[in-house]
Design a protein around this motif. Structure first.
Motif, mmCIF file in Angstrom:
data_model
loop_
_atom_site.group_PDB
_atom_site.id
_atom_site.type_symbol
_atom_site.label_atom_id
_atom_site.label_comp_id
_atom_site.label_asym_id
_atom_site.label_seq_id
_atom_site.Cartn_x
_atom_site.Cartn_y
_atom_site.Cartn_z
ATOM 1 N N LEU A 204 -51.468 37.337 50.298
ATOM 2 C CA LEU A 204 -52.589 36.578 49.739
ATOM 3 C C LEU A 204 -53.112 37.162 48.433
ATOM 4 N N ASP A 205 -53.432 36.273 47.515
ATOM 5 C CA ASP A 205 -54.146 36.622 46.282
ATOM 6 C C ASP A 205 -55.374 35.721 46.248
ATOM 7 N N LEU A 206 -56.463 36.218 46.836
ATOM 8 C CA LEU A 206 -57.657 35.387 46.968
ATOM 9 C C LEU A 206 -58.327 35.114 45.631
ATOM 10 N N GLU A 207 -58.158 36.022 44.688
ATOM 11 C CA GLU A 207 -58.755 35.802 43.370
ATOM 12 C C GLU A 207 -58.064 34.633 42.658
ATOM 13 N N ALA A 208 -56.732 34.601 42.750
ATOM 14 C CA ALA A 208 -55.976 33.504 42.135
ATOM 15 C C ALA A 208 -55.876 32.297 43.060
ATOM 16 N N LYS A 209 -56.325 32.476 44.297
ATOM 17 C CA LYS A 209 -56.294 31.433 45.329
ATOM 18 C C LYS A 209 -54.860 30.928 45.574
ATOM 19 N N ILE A 210 -53.982 31.906 45.866
ATOM 20 C CA ILE A 210 -52.580 31.593 46.139
ATOM 21 C C ILE A 210 -52.106 32.365 47.364
ATOM 22 N N TRP A 211 -51.404 31.673 48.219
ATOM 23 C CA TRP A 211 -50.733 32.293 49.380
ATOM 24 C C TRP A 211 -49.233 32.183 49.126
ATOM 25 N N THR A 212 -48.550 33.305 49.089
ATOM 26 C CA THR A 212 -47.109 33.332 48.837
ATOM 27 C C THR A 212 -46.385 33.700 50.123
ATOM 28 N N VAL A 213 -45.675 32.751 50.688
ATOM 29 C CA VAL A 213 -44.930 32.985 51.929
ATOM 30 C C VAL A 213 -43.530 33.464 51.564
ATOM 31 N N PRO A 214 -43.124 34.639 52.024
ATOM 32 C CA PRO A 214 -41.792 35.153 51.676
ATOM 33 C C PRO A 214 -40.677 34.290 52.246
ATOM 34 N N ALA A 215 -39.534 34.312 51.594
ATOM 35 C CA ALA A 215 -38.396 33.482 51.999
ATOM 36 C C ALA A 215 -37.985 33.739 53.440
ATOM 37 N N ALA A 216 -38.087 34.989 53.887
ATOM 38 C CA ALA A 216 -37.643 35.349 55.240
ATOM 39 C C ALA A 216 -38.420 34.615 56.319
ATOM 40 N N ARG A 217 -39.625 34.131 55.987
ATOM 41 C CA ARG A 217 -40.441 33.450 56.996
ATOM 42 C C ARG A 217 -40.476 31.933 56.803
ATOM 43 N N MET A 218 -39.692 31.452 55.849
ATOM 44 C CA MET A 218 -39.655 30.014 55.588
ATOM 45 C C MET A 218 -38.422 29.378 56.219
ATOM 46 N N ALA A 220 -36.562 27.012 55.073
ATOM 47 C CA ALA A 220 -35.495 26.811 54.090
ATOM 48 C C ALA A 220 -35.060 28.109 53.431
ATOM 49 N N GLN A 221 -35.664 29.236 53.859
ATOM 50 C CA GLN A 221 -35.314 30.543 53.297
ATOM 51 C C GLN A 221 -35.560 30.616 51.789
ATOM 52 N N ILE A 222 -36.635 29.945 51.338
ATOM 53 C CA ILE A 222 -37.026 29.954 49.933
ATOM 54 C C ILE A 222 -38.507 30.304 49.851
ATOM 55 N N VAL A 223 -38.881 31.170 48.914
ATOM 56 C CA VAL A 223 -40.282 31.548 48.735
ATOM 57 C C VAL A 223 -41.134 30.294 48.519
ATOM 58 N N HIS A 224 -42.284 30.259 49.189
ATOM 59 C CA HIS A 224 -43.160 29.086 49.108
ATOM 60 C C HIS A 224 -44.561 29.527 48.718
ATOM 61 N N ARG A 225 -45.089 28.981 47.606
ATOM 62 C CA ARG A 225 -46.447 29.292 47.171
ATOM 63 C C ARG A 225 -47.387 28.146 47.526
ATOM 64 N N ALA A 307 -45.581 20.569 48.743
ATOM 65 C CA ALA A 307 -46.676 21.100 49.563
ATOM 66 C C ALA A 307 -46.201 21.355 50.987
ATOM 67 N N LEU A 308 -45.304 20.493 51.468
ATOM 68 C CA LEU A 308 -44.772 20.623 52.827
ATOM 69 C C LEU A 308 -43.541 21.522 52.882
ATOM 70 N N ALA A 309 -43.101 22.015 51.728
ATOM 71 C CA ALA A 309 -41.911 22.877 51.638
ATOM 72 C C ALA A 309 -40.689 22.195 52.222
ATOM 73 N N HIS A 310 -40.542 20.897 51.903
ATOM 74 C CA HIS A 310 -39.381 20.159 52.371
ATOM 75 C C HIS A 310 -38.173 20.477 51.512
ATOM 76 N N THR A 311 -37.007 20.541 52.136
ATOM 77 C CA THR A 311 -35.769 20.779 51.424
ATOM 78 C C THR A 311 -35.276 19.476 50.810
ATOM 79 N N ILE A 312 -34.853 19.528 49.564
ATOM 80 C CA ILE A 312 -34.283 18.354 48.905
ATOM 81 C C ILE A 312 -32.823 18.262 49.312
ATOM 82 N N ARG A 313 -32.485 17.238 50.078
ATOM 83 C CA ARG A 313 -31.143 17.130 50.639
ATOM 84 C C ARG A 313 -30.091 16.725 49.604
#
Length: 349
Positions: A204-218, A220-225, A307-313
């Protein structure tokens, strides 16, 4: 096409010679494959042994024990009793049809998973030259067509987007428990339950108001902000004041990742109705509520899908998408946060 004409002719001559000796070329090929397998591994590669090897290789790709167990358990229950001790080189489409037939019509989803996992095992065998082809490629031709009504995809029961504000106000703001705060955060961010439940302060970066989810927990295995709305930041700040855990933002009472059942229990206890008659809403279903809201208000599909971190097929389309449109998505997420902060009337069962 990858076989040179000279090699094809040589193989044809060898096959004719075997036939002249009343030897089936296919059976002879299987015999040789089994012999080679014995030389490499000291024993014939059975379907069960191959399945365990594939399961072992796939272990690092699964995020939780439930998925790891389900993969091998379905084969243990449905496939191993019938073909588990058979050599993979001798398995034919009819053998897998025998595995699938008892569940092909009355357990469609299970049958699909068993078929996919059998296919993965035989593909692994084919890649190691233990089999000449993959019998699962044509197994469908030996089975009767499934009822289209049973085959259709089952979606997570979702609450109508019009009812979400009342639910948040009347139920989630009715207490300050971790499940309530977590579920509201999930709704605000349109995140998957697992992504939010395992969230750490380092992401979390509360000052910038961004949550960055690492690829390992996604998925699609891609970093999600994720751009965070004011209310989402407020929830995180409240969790920080509690100092309940050094790493986890929404820990369980035991200091571990909160179980998904905690959210399910919250929804069931309050008998929260979904848009499907007789079905309780699910935490995952709020992603659908958000998606419907985006469509109703005319937000671009790209914004909602990211926003939903959907994979583009479509691979060609995906190649041109090199940005996550974080700042373009921010006004949309702010508007969603403001919308669900309204008070409306909720319908319960």
């Amino acid at each position: 096409p990858e076989v040179q004409i000279g090699l094809a002719r040589k193989a044809a001559v060898e096959a004719r010679e075997l036939i002249s000796q009343r030897v089936d070329p296919i059976e002879e090929r299987k015999r040789l494959q089994q012999s080679q397998a014995m030389q490499r591994g000291g024993e014939v590669m059975t379907f069960k042994r191959a399945s365990l090897e594939v399961h072992k290789a796939l272990l690092p790709s699964w995020k939780n024990a439930k998925h790891r167990d389900q993969w091998i358990n379905t084969l243990t229950k449905y496939a191993f009793p019938i073909i588990g001790d058979r050599a993979v080189a001798e398995l034919e489409p009819a053998d897998f049809a025998e595995v699938l037939r008892p569940i092909w019509h009355n357990k469609v989803e299970t049958a699909s998973r068993v078929r996919q996992r059998c296919h993965a095992v035989m593909k692994w065998c084919w890649g190691r030259k233990l089999v000449a082809n993959n019998p699962l490629d044509i197994v469908d031709t030996l089975l009767a067509k499934q009822d289209s009504a049973r085959v259709r995809v089952k979606h997570h029961p979702a609450m109508s987007w019009q009812d979400v504000p009342a639910f948040v106000h009347d139920i989630l703001h009715g207490g300050s428990t971790v499940p309530r705060s977590l579920l509201e955060f999930i709704i605000l961010t349109a995140a998957r339950s697992g992504e939010a439940r395992a969230m750490t302060w380092a992401e979390l970066d509360l000052e910038a108001k961004i949550w960055t989810v690492p690829a390992a927990r996604m998925k699609a295995q891609i970093v999600h902000r994720v751009p965070l709305s004011d209310r989402a930041v407020e929830i995180l700040a409240d969790q920080g004041k509690k100092a309940a855990h050094a790493n986890l933002v929404f820990p369980s009472p035991r200091g571990k990742v909160l179980s998904d059942m905690a959210l399910t229990k919250l929804l069931r206890d309050h008998k929260v109705k979904s848009s499907e008659p007789g079905r309780t809403a699910t935490a995952h279903g709020f992603r659908s509520s958000f998606r419907d809201w985006c469509s109703e208000l005319g937000y671009p599909r790209d914004y909602a899908d990211r926003a939903l971190a959907h994979t583009i097929r479509n691979q060609a389309e995906a190649a041109y998408h090199r940005t996550d449109l974080l700042e373009q998505r921010r006004p949309m997420m702010d508007a969603w946060g403001q919308y669900i902060s309204q008070k409306m009337t909720i319908t319960v069962m």
